[in-house]
Design an enzyme around this catalytic site. Structure first.
Site, short mmCIF file in Angstrom:
data_model
loop_
_atom_site.label_atom_id
_atom_site.label_comp_id
_atom_site.label_asym_id
_atom_site.label_seq_id
_atom_site.Cartn_x
_atom_site.Cartn_y
_atom_site.Cartn_z
N SER A 182 65.87 45.24 -14.17
CA SER A 182 66.46 45.35 -13.04
C SER A 182 66.18 46.08 -11.53
CB SER A 182 68.37 45.31 -13.85
OG SER A 182 68.28 46.86 -14.11
N HIS A 210 69.44 39.80 -16.80
CA HIS A 210 69.10 39.37 -15.31
C HIS A 210 68.20 37.95 -15.23
CE1 HIS A 210 70.30 42.57 -12.74
NE2 HIS A 210 71.13 42.98 -13.98
N LYS A 241 76.85 38.14 -14.00
CA LYS A 241 76.36 38.18 -13.45
C LYS A 241 75.93 36.90 -13.07
CE LYS A 241 73.58 42.37 -14.65
NZ LYS A 241 74.88 42.87 -14.83
#
Length: 389
Positions: A182, A210, A241
């Site tokens: 990340s 991610h 996310k």
């Protein structure tokens, strides 16, 4: 007693501030979106994990409102007592199918998911081999287990093989890696990791927080991108996310692993169930992901545009094609000052410094979203150029 402790803590906080490492929290007075209001100022938001722009998507908000009426606000219980609703089982089934895994267990967060895996599956007879740049939740989860802990340099397959050889006497070997790191936007070399796992009889675990939702041909993450879904034993991820940006996490894995987690995983057994409104809205999000790839394509276009233009302007950005774009500054104080200046110019970004990244590698991490327009991207590049002076 606390009088002395207060002085000690104040000294530590002063040292953090003097080193330029203080991390203030800016208060947003609007819904999370590509445009937000901070301290009364309308700004473009380039620092949220809102990759697909779903945090305030009208259909997601409508699904959440409907879920509140149907399922209520909270469960007031853990799963095995009276905290399991139909909607939780539906979401677990949908995530399993979406990710191509046998079963899924929902958690309150991915931090909890990573915290609940290692202690449940591994003990002193076993070994876990972890990438050096793995997320803090993986590091903390490994610390909770009694397994032998081995580490290899980021994406270094030669060192991973050496660690696997060191662990040859272990009952079980588990390789764990982020799918996307990340702070850098780099992708793990999953095919090579799986090859080594096959050679040394190891399991493979990927935290794909991610990536799920937008990486890969249909957004199913780094295993899909690399064509190794059937070779991955455990995938952990978040609903916080790309998948709506709320909260909640999951472990998708081999069936027996999930069954054992339901019986022994402490964050699962001793934490309240995921709020039903999040579970229900997440089902709608999966519907959206499976019905169109428009948002993924827009995200890829925005990412390519930003990376190209920043490179043209001479900024030092880490290579890749992920929507995490680290703009390398080096000095922590300079990164912080530059992010403050960018906010004045209407661009909301954050400077990252130690201990989030190593000393001397401070950066501004820009995160692109499908909700950004091409004009938004160009405005951000222009602001960076102006802030640099």
């Amino acid at each position: 007693m606390f009088t002395n402790v207060r002085e000690q803590l104040r000294e530590t906080l002063d040292e953090i501030g003097e080193a330029g490492l203080l991390k203030p929290e800016r208060v947003i007075s609007t819904p999370q979106s590509s445009n937000v209001r901070v301290a009364g100022q309308e700004v473009l938001n380039f620092c949220a994990n809102n990759y697909l722009g779903l945090a305030d998507h009208p259909e997601v908000v409508a699904a959440a409102k409907e879920a509140l009426d149907r399922w209520g606000f909270g469960m007031a219980s853990v799963r095995f007592i009276c905290g399991t609703q139909e909607v939780h089982k539906q979401l677990e089934g949908r995530l399993s199918a979406f990710l191509g895994m046998e079963d899924t267990v929902l958690y309150s967060s991915c931090f909890d998911a990573n915290g609940g895996v290692f202690e449940t599956l591994l003990d002193g007879q076993d070994a876990v081999i972890s990438d050096a740049l793995n997320h803090a939740s993986i590091i903390d989860g490994i610390r909770l287990s009694k397994a032998r802990r081995l580490r290899y340099a980021n994406r270094d397959m030669g060192e991973l093989e050496s660690r696997l050889k060191e662990a040859s006497d272990a009952r079980r070997r588990l390789i764990v890696t982020d799918g996307v790191f990340s702070m850098d936007g780099y992708l793990a070399p999953l095919p090579e990791i799986c090859d080594l796992a096959d050679r040394y009889d190891a399991m493979v675990m990927v935290d794909d927080s991610h990536a799920v939702g937008f990486v890969g041909p249909t957004g199913r993450g780094t295993p899909e991108l690399h064509g190794v879904t059937d070779r991955i034993d455990i995938i952990t991820g978040t609903l916080g996310k790309a998948l709506g940006g709320a909260s909640g996490g999951y472990v998708s894995a081999r069936r027996e692993i999930c069954e054992l987690l339901r019986q022994r995983s402490r964050p699962y057994l001793f934490s309240n169930s995921l709020a039903p409104v999040i579970a229900s809205a997440s089902l709608r999000i999966l519907d959206l992901l499976e019905s169109t790839g428009e948002a993924r394509e827009r995200l890829r276009s925005n990412t390519a545009r930003f990376r190209s233009e920043m490179t043209r302007h001479g900024f030092d950005i880490l290579p890749g094609d992920h929507p995490i774009v680290p703009v390398m500054i080096g000095d922590a104080a300079k990164a912080s000052a530059m992010s403050d200046r960018l906010l004045e110019l209407g661009i909301y970004v954050i400077g990252f410094s130690y201990p989030v990244v190593p000393h001397g590698q401070a950066r501004i991490r820009v995160q692109l979203s499908a909700a950004h327009s091409a004009e938004d991207v160009d405005r951000a590049v222009e602001a960076f150029a102006q802030a640099r002076g």
